[in-house]
Each structure stands twice: as structure tokens, then as C-alpha cells.
Design an enzyme around this catalytic site. Structure first.
Site, mmCIF file in Angstrom:
data_model
loop_
_atom_site.group_PDB
_atom_site.id
_atom_site.type_symbol
_atom_site.label_atom_id
_atom_site.label_comp_id
_atom_site.label_asym_id
_atom_site.label_seq_id
_atom_site.Cartn_x
_atom_site.Cartn_y
_atom_site.Cartn_z
ATOM 1 N N ARG A 196 4.303 4.573 -4.458
ATOM 2 C CA ARG A 196 4.271 4.980 -5.864
ATOM 3 C C ARG A 196 4.794 6.417 -5.981
ATOM 4 O O ARG A 196 4.031 7.358 -6.191
ATOM 5 C CB ARG A 196 2.859 4.848 -6.420
ATOM 6 C CG ARG A 196 2.502 3.394 -6.681
ATOM 7 C CD ARG A 196 1.143 3.235 -7.321
ATOM 8 N NE ARG A 196 0.980 1.900 -7.873
ATOM 9 C CZ ARG A 196 -0.153 1.450 -8.402
ATOM 10 N NH1 ARG A 196 -1.211 2.222 -8.447
ATOM 11 N NH2 ARG A 196 -0.219 0.227 -8.885
ATOM 12 N N SER A 199 3.109 -2.371 -10.166
ATOM 13 C CA SER A 199 2.739 -1.731 -11.434
ATOM 14 C C SER A 199 3.263 -2.519 -12.626
ATOM 15 O O SER A 199 2.578 -2.649 -13.648
ATOM 16 C CB SER A 199 3.282 -0.301 -11.474
ATOM 17 O OG SER A 199 2.629 0.511 -10.518
ATOM 18 N N TYR A 259 -4.263 5.286 -5.818
ATOM 19 C CA TYR A 259 -5.335 4.285 -5.843
ATOM 20 C C TYR A 259 -6.690 4.974 -5.702
ATOM 21 O O TYR A 259 -6.819 5.993 -5.021
ATOM 22 C CB TYR A 259 -5.162 3.281 -4.704
ATOM 23 C CG TYR A 259 -3.903 2.459 -4.783
ATOM 24 C CD1 TYR A 259 -3.821 1.344 -5.608
ATOM 25 C CD2 TYR A 259 -2.778 2.802 -4.036
ATOM 26 C CE1 TYR A 259 -2.664 0.588 -5.688
ATOM 27 C CE2 TYR A 259 -1.603 2.052 -4.107
ATOM 28 C CZ TYR A 259 -1.561 0.958 -4.930
ATOM 29 O OH TYR A 259 -0.416 0.216 -5.005
#
Length: 383
Positions: A126, A137, A232
Site C-alpha cells: 500500500r 482496496s 493495517y
């Protein structure tokens, strides 16, 4: 270079895949680059793309693709291919799809043994550069929207406030646990539909994002928390989990709809709501368990089904983006094309596999007969 897309629209473990790994638009763009694209018959049917549309885009449609499997350079998938598929691929062929690598050790080892290069889209980092190819996503944002719409369909009341000749109907109360990509989209969707929205996340850093969407952020002091380098949420201790559940109990009991989106990268999701807590909710209330198919956030949720627990409707469908298969296909196909575009060399007409590149180093999990991802190798050692 030859790219193959198989028809995944058949029942597998009680689930029918409606998405396709390419759209008409992505096929057009690949063909324009000089890439040969072969699509198995019916591959796009469940997402609104008939075979004729792929042919018009410059692709080739085949009913039997066994011969194509044997000489394909790249296999684009939505899900991990079956053994009957990857055993036909030539060595060094590139497989791209949702491999679910942390929970598919045997399949990953088998693909490595076949000397396949496997790229797991879940492992795409990410980062700003990789954002355009972040399929996880993209699908999660659709999941957030779908869960609110499904909850609204099952709730025996409306979401917005409504003034009628017989009186005023109060807005429904929606509580969302987890303010990642899916959670934020759920907040935005529920708010647009007129609900009163509250959300909670272990990461205080997302409170501003929740409030910017019109939601209220529930603050719970459970000690030090945080997030990984990829954004996360970090796993909580047992003591923190208990404090979290105790503090959330009142919010859950007072809600008409609760949506749980808590998932841990590479690990089973935490249980956030017990049957005892469900019993505190009003009959007819709805709970959406986003993680039901991978372990579940809600006690009593049934993977792929709607259950009734202590008078509360608990929905654990999973594969949420399937409900909007057209957009899910378009988004996924764009993510895959962006990935190919990033590493495709027009001069050599090949996918450039530079293992020193930070994106490929993270998401390529097998190459040259070995499992190459360090995080994955460490996880397998603990199995």
C-alpha cells in the site's frame, strides 16, 4: 506475449465467482500494446460482458483452453487457480490473482515446485506508487457499500429520518467497527442514506477521516495500539480485546445496524461480538460480518449465509463485491492492467520481472522454483 483469462463462473465450495479478470476496456488496451489476449467462453457473462464484446475488443474467445494454458505467458485470475489449471502451465509462466497465500501453503508450494512465477494481488504494498494496482482496496471499497445496502434491505425499518402525517420516524443508528477502506466506504454510504453513524477503530489516527465523512468516532482507551507500515491495524492483546468489547457493548446494543470490518493481514480475524452482546440488541436488528468467510468477527455468523442469533439477523455472505459484479470486474481489470502497464516493456514485448523493484519484491511469492516472499516463508515455518 500471450495472456489467458479462464471462465471462473462455476460453483466452487458453494460460491459462484461472478467477476472476471478483464473488462472490454482492459482487453482493448492490451491488444493495442500488441498483446495476444485469449478469453475462455463465458468468462465475462456474469459480470455483464458477453463473448462478442471481447471479440470486438480484439481478443480471441475459446471454448477449450487446454492448449492455450500450455503456451500462455500470463494467466490472469480473480481467484487462485485449481491444480488442474496450474499443472498445465509452462515453467516460468506468470500467474496473477487473489492467491490467499497465508492460508494456501500447499498450493503455493506446488506452484513453486512447478517453477511458476506467482503474483498475489493481496501482497501488493500500500504505497503511493502501487495505489493504482491495489486490488484489495478497490474490492474492499465496494464491499463497504454493499454491506450497507444489504443491511438496509434486511432491516425492518428505514435508515433516514422521515416526517410523515402520522409522526416523525427517527433515523436508524449504524455502528461500524473498523475504519479501513471498507469501513470508511460503509460510513459514507450509511450517512448518505440518512442514518446516524458511529464508528470505532483501534487506530486513533483514523478518527479525523471518520468525522470528515459525517460519522461520530467512538473513543475507547485500550492502551497502546497502532498500525503496520501498510496501514493495517495491529493485533490486540487479549486484555485489550476484552476492554474493547466491554466498551463497545453499549454502542452495539443501541444500534439498528452493526457492521464489522476487522480483518488482520495474514491472520484469522478477531471475534468482536459475542452471542451475549447480540442478545442485548433489539429484535430485528442487523449485523453484517465482513469477515465471516475467513473466521468471523461475530459469534454465530455462518459463512455465506443469513443466520438469526437471539432475534438478530446476522449476515455473513462474504465475497461482497460480487453483488456489484460489473463494477467489481471493471475495477479489478483496471488494477491488473495498471500492474501490467507498470512492468510491460514494449520493446521486448515482455513483462519485466525485476525482483529488486519494491512492488514486485512484495507481491511475487514464487519464482524460479522457490517461495520468494520473506513474510510468507516465516508464516509457513510457524504452521
Amino acid at each position: 506475449m500471450k495472456i489467458l483469462i479462464l471462465n471462473e463462473g462455476f460453483e466452487k465450495q458453494g460460491h459462484i465467482e461472478k467477476r472476471c479478470a478483464v473488462s472490454v476496456s482492459s482487453v482493448k488496451r492490451m491488444v493495442k500494446r500488441g498483446i495476444t489476449v485469449v478469453v475462455q467462453q463465458g468468462a465475462g457473462a456474469l459480470s455483464g460482458y458477453p463473448d462478442e464484446a471481447f471479440i470486438e475488443a480484439g481478443g480471441t474467445v475459446q471454448q477449450n483452453c487446454d492448449a492455450d494454458l500450455q503456451d500462455a505467458d500470463i494467466l490472469l485470475c480473480v481467484n487462485r487457480p485449481d491444480e488442474s489449471v496450474y499443472t498445465l502451465l509452462k515453467a516460468q509462466a506468470l500467474v496473477i490473482g487473489h492467491i490467499d497465500p497465508f492460508f494456501q501453503k500447499q498450493a503455493v508450494e506446488a506452484m513453486a515446485k512447478r517453477r511458476l512465477t506467482t503474483l498475489s494481488v493481496e501482497m501488493i504494498p500500500r504505497s503511493s506508487r502501487a495505489q493504482k494496482m491495489d486490488a484489495l482496496s478497490s474490492q474492499a471499497s465496494l464491499a463497504g457499500y454493499v454491506m450497507v445496502m444489504q443491511a438496509a434491505n434486511h432491516l425492518p425499518s428505514i435508515l433516514p429520518m422521515m416526517m410523515t402525517p402520522s409522526g416523525t420516524i427517527k433515523p436508524a443508528k449504524v455502528f461500524i467497527i473498523g475504519a479501513g477502506v471498507a469501513g470508511l466506504q460503509a460510513i459514507a454510504t450509511a450517512k448518505r442514506l440518512g442514518a446516524n453513524v458511529t464508528a470505532y477503530d483501534t487506530r486513533d489516527v483514523v478518527a479525523e477521516q471518520v468525522e470528515s465523512l459525517g460519522g461520530k468516532f467512538l473513543k475507547i482507551d485500550i492502551g497502546e495500539t497502532g498500525q503496520t507500515k501498510d496501514g493495517y491495524a495491529k493485533e490486540l492483546t487479549d486484555e485489550q480485546k476484552q476492554k474493547q468489547q466491554d466498551a463497545q457493548r453499549d454502542a452495539i446494543a443501541d444500534s439498528d445496524i452493526v457492521i464489522t470490518t476487522a480483518q488482520l493481514f495474514g491472520r484469522r480475524p478477531p471475534q468482536l461480538i459475542s452471542k451475549e452482546t447480540l442478545a442485548l440488541m433489539r429484535p430485528g436488528s442487523v449485523v453484517m460480518d465482513m469477515a465471516a468467510t475467513s473466521g468471523g468477527n461475530v459469534e454465530g455468523s455462518v459463512p455465506g449465509q443469513v443466520a438469526t442469533v437471539n432475534g438478530v439477523t446476522v449476515i455473513g455472505y462474504g465475497n461482497w463485491s460480487q453483488f456489484v459484479a460489473k463494477d467489481a470486474t471493471d475495477m479489478y481489470a483496471n488494477n491488473l492492467y495498471n500492474l501490467l502497464d507498470e512492468f510491460y516493456d514494449d520493446e521486448s514485448a515482455q513483462f519485466t520481472l525485476n525482483m529488486d523493484d519494491e512492488i514486485l519484491a512484495g507481491c511475487v511469492i514464487t519464482h524460479d522454483g522457490e517461495i520468494t516472499n520473506g513474510m510468507l516463508k516465516q508464516a509457513y515455518q510457524g504452521v
